[in-house]
Design a protein around this motif. Structure first.
Motif, PDB file in Angstrom:
ATOM      1  N   ARG A   1       0.836  -1.212   0.000  1.00 30.41           N
ATOM      2  CA  ARG A   1       0.000   0.000   0.000  1.00 30.41           C
ATOM      3  C   ARG A   1       0.867   1.258   0.000  1.00 30.41           C
ATOM      4  NH1 ARG A   1      -5.438   0.967   1.926  1.00 30.41           N
ATOM      5  NH2 ARG A   1      -5.763   3.221   2.138  1.00 30.41           N
ATOM      6  N   GLU A   2       1.936   1.247   0.777  1.00 28.41           N
ATOM      7  CA  GLU A   2       2.818   2.416   0.831  1.00 28.41           C
ATOM      8  C   GLU A   2       3.434   2.699  -0.537  1.00 28.41           C
ATOM      9  OE1 GLU A   2       5.589   1.475   3.875  1.00 28.41           O
ATOM     10  OE2 GLU A   2       4.091   1.488   5.491  1.00 28.41           O
ATOM     11  N   GLU A   3       3.869   1.666  -1.218  1.00 27.47           N
ATOM     12  CA  GLU A   3       4.452   1.865  -2.545  1.00 27.47           C
ATOM     13  C   GLU A   3       3.400   2.349  -3.546  1.00 27.47           C
ATOM     14  OE1 GLU A   3       7.343   2.094  -3.516  1.00 27.47           O
ATOM     15  OE2 GLU A   3       8.591   1.083  -2.030  1.00 27.47           O
TER      16      GLU A   3
ATOM     17  N   ARG B   1      13.819  -9.317 -15.842  1.00 32.92           N
ATOM     18  CA  ARG B   1      13.665  -7.894 -15.532  1.00 32.92           C
ATOM     19  C   ARG B   1      13.640  -7.640 -14.026  1.00 32.92           C
ATOM     20  NH1 ARG B   1       8.842  -6.061 -19.754  1.00 32.92           N
ATOM     21  NH2 ARG B   1       9.902  -6.683 -21.680  1.00 32.92           N
ATOM     22  N   HIS B   2      13.120  -8.615 -13.289  1.00 36.01           N
ATOM     23  CA  HIS B   2      12.981  -8.464 -11.838  1.00 36.01           C
ATOM     24  C   HIS B   2      13.636  -9.674 -11.168  1.00 36.01           C
ATOM     25  CE1 HIS B   2      10.164  -5.188 -12.555  1.00 36.01           C
ATOM     26  NE2 HIS B   2       9.499  -5.969 -13.373  1.00 36.01           N
TER      27      HIS B   2
ATOM     28  N   SER C   1       0.611  -0.902 -17.742  1.00 33.01           N
ATOM     29  CA  SER C   1       0.060  -2.007 -16.958  1.00 33.01           C
ATOM     30  C   SER C   1       1.025  -3.183 -16.938  1.00 33.01           C
ATOM     31  CB  SER C   1      -1.289  -2.436 -17.544  1.00 33.01           C
ATOM     32  OG  SER C   1      -2.178  -1.344 -17.578  1.00 33.01           O
ATOM     33  N   GLN C   2       0.951  -3.968 -15.875  1.00 31.48           N
ATOM     34  CA  GLN C   2       1.792  -5.156 -15.729  1.00 31.48           C
ATOM     35  C   GLN C   2       1.023  -6.227 -14.972  1.00 31.48           C
ATOM     36  OE1 GLN C   2       5.637  -5.927 -16.401  1.00 31.48           O
ATOM     37  NE2 GLN C   2       4.213  -7.626 -16.483  1.00 31.48           N
TER      38      GLN C   2
ATOM     39  N   ALA D   1       5.290  -4.084  -7.330  1.00 27.43           N
ATOM     40  CA  ALA D   1       5.580  -5.496  -7.600  1.00 27.43           C
ATOM     41  C   ALA D   1       6.687  -5.996  -6.689  1.00 27.43           C
ATOM     42  CB  ALA D   1       5.963  -5.688  -9.066  1.00 27.43           C
ATOM     43  N   THR D   2       7.742  -5.210  -6.560  1.00 27.95           N
ATOM     44  CA  THR D   2       8.852  -5.595  -5.692  1.00 27.95           C
ATOM     45  C   THR D   2       8.387  -5.753  -4.249  1.00 27.95           C
ATOM     46  OG1 THR D   2      10.461  -4.509  -7.132  1.00 27.95           O
ATOM     47  CG2 THR D   2      11.124  -4.898  -4.846  1.00 27.95           C
TER      48      THR D   2
END
Length: 382
Positions: A16-18, A321-322, A338-339, A371-372
């Motif tokens: 939520r913070e991100e 990528r991640h 979007s992802q 996502a992270t």
């Protein structure tokens, strides 16, 4: 500053913070949604921005390629499709102009060279996948099939969809409805019904910052480049991709390369059914099927974009990528930024949906940061 609405489960507060930080940074971008499933339970359900709530339906563009890939994976798993069979064995017309040896595996890995036709496609033509496929079948490829890879942005869905029709007698959309959308209650649509139109929110045009505009001006796309050809950038008129997302004809016809419409909740639920157990049902894909469809099949310089790129089978392999994601993490992005992806090692499914068209297309920091955080709060299964 946009207010964040929705809920997160205990332990996912950092997500939520991100998301709040992303909305604060990109309040000018018209709103976004975020949904995350973990071990079959929705643990993040957030939204914010003008006229965007959790039920809003957004044009998610190339995220539809992930739905197509999932349908094909199910058909391969069933034995209805063979990855190493030539496309032309189902679709004889496709053999024209030296394309006869191309396999379904190579087609799914963006190795066909069938990225466009002379003169390009209009928006009206792109609404008809079978019409697009017929023209591509007769047309010469833009490189020798199988010898390199390049993003088939507007043609992937039409090509793969035609193989599915020829092999099974049913469309990708019919398979998707029967096996994925209806039984799992997925609010992501390959063909938006008229009665759902009031929930659709129009795509907003890109709004580059002065720095972004300077980059665009400094690196114009050459008219004869494969990027320009594939995306109709120098047509008369150039293809308007905001109009693409806002066309009712395209939302109804749902070109499989980019016509899907849905909510972050909906697309995350589709990937949740792939990532692990959902509603007491086993994952849609068996481990061996998932391993084959998540393995990298094309890697290196993309002949269309000119940038480093990689493709699994229809999906994008996300771990490249991640790095925090496991090797089996796959999904697809969409032009607004979007992802969406599934990470089976954690039984994690993620979708970030954004309303405004991205300046450079595809996922950026706005999707990567939540996502992270989602991955870091979702331990892998022991």
């Amino acid at each position: 500053m946009s207010e964040v609405h929705g809920t997160v489960a205990a332990g996912f507060e950092s997500v939520r913070e991100e998301f709040a930080s992303v909305l604060a940074d990109e309040a000018r971008d018209g709103g976004a949604q975020l949904a995350v499933y973990h071990r079959g339970r929705r643990v993040v359900d957030l939204w914010g921005g003008e006229d965007v709530d959790g039920d809003a339906l957004l044009a998610l563009y190339s995220c539809s390629k992930g739905a197509v890939a999932l349908v094909v994976a199910l058909l391969v798993q069933d034995g209805a499709l063979d990855l190493d069979r030539e496309v032309a064995s189902w679709w004889p017309e496709f053999a024209a102009e030296g394309k006869g040896a191309l396999t379904l595996r190579e087609l799914l890995a963006h190795r066909a060279g069938a990225i466009a036709v002379e003169g390009g496609f209009t928006l009206e033509e792109l609404a008809d996948d079978r019409g697009v496929a017929a023209r591509l079948a007769a047309h010469r490829p833009y490189w020798e099939p199988g010898t390199g890879h390049g993003y088939h942005g507007h043609t992937f869905g039409a090509l793969v969809g035609e193989v599915v029709v020829r092999a099974t007698g049913r469309t990708v959309r019919e398979h998707y409805e029967e096996r994925i959308r209806v039984p799992y209650g997925v609010d992501y649509h390959l063909g938006l019904p008229e009665e759902l139109e009031p929930r659709f929110r129009t795509v907003l045009p890109m709004r580059p910052t002065p720095e972004e505009q300077a980059l665009l001006d400094a690196h114009p796309v050459a008219p004869d480049s494969l990027l320009s050809i594939a995306f109709g950038l120098h047509g008369d008129p150039p293809l308007d991709m905001v109009a693409y997302g806002n066309s009712r004809a395209l939302r109804a016809g749902a070109p499989l390369s980019g016509g899907g419409v849905g909510s972050a909740r909906g697309l995350a639920r589709m990937y949740a059914a792939m990532a692990g157990e959902l509603d007491g049902r086993a994952p849609l894909l068996k481990p061996e099927t998932l391993a084959e469809f998540s393995r990298v099949h094309s890697e290196g310089t993309d002949l269309v974009t000119g940038n480093p790129n990689a493709f699994a089978l229809g999906f994008i392999p996300l771990a490249l990528r991640h790095p925090e994601l496991g090797a089996g993490a796959v999904g697809h992005s969409g032009a607004p930024g979007s992802q969406a992806f599934a990470e089976p090692a954690r039984s994690l499914a993620y979708t970030y949906a954004r309303r405004r068209f991205a300046v450079f297309g595809g996922p950026g920091p706005s999707s990567a940061r939540p996502a992270t955080a989602s991955v870091r709060t979702s331990p892998a299964r022991s």
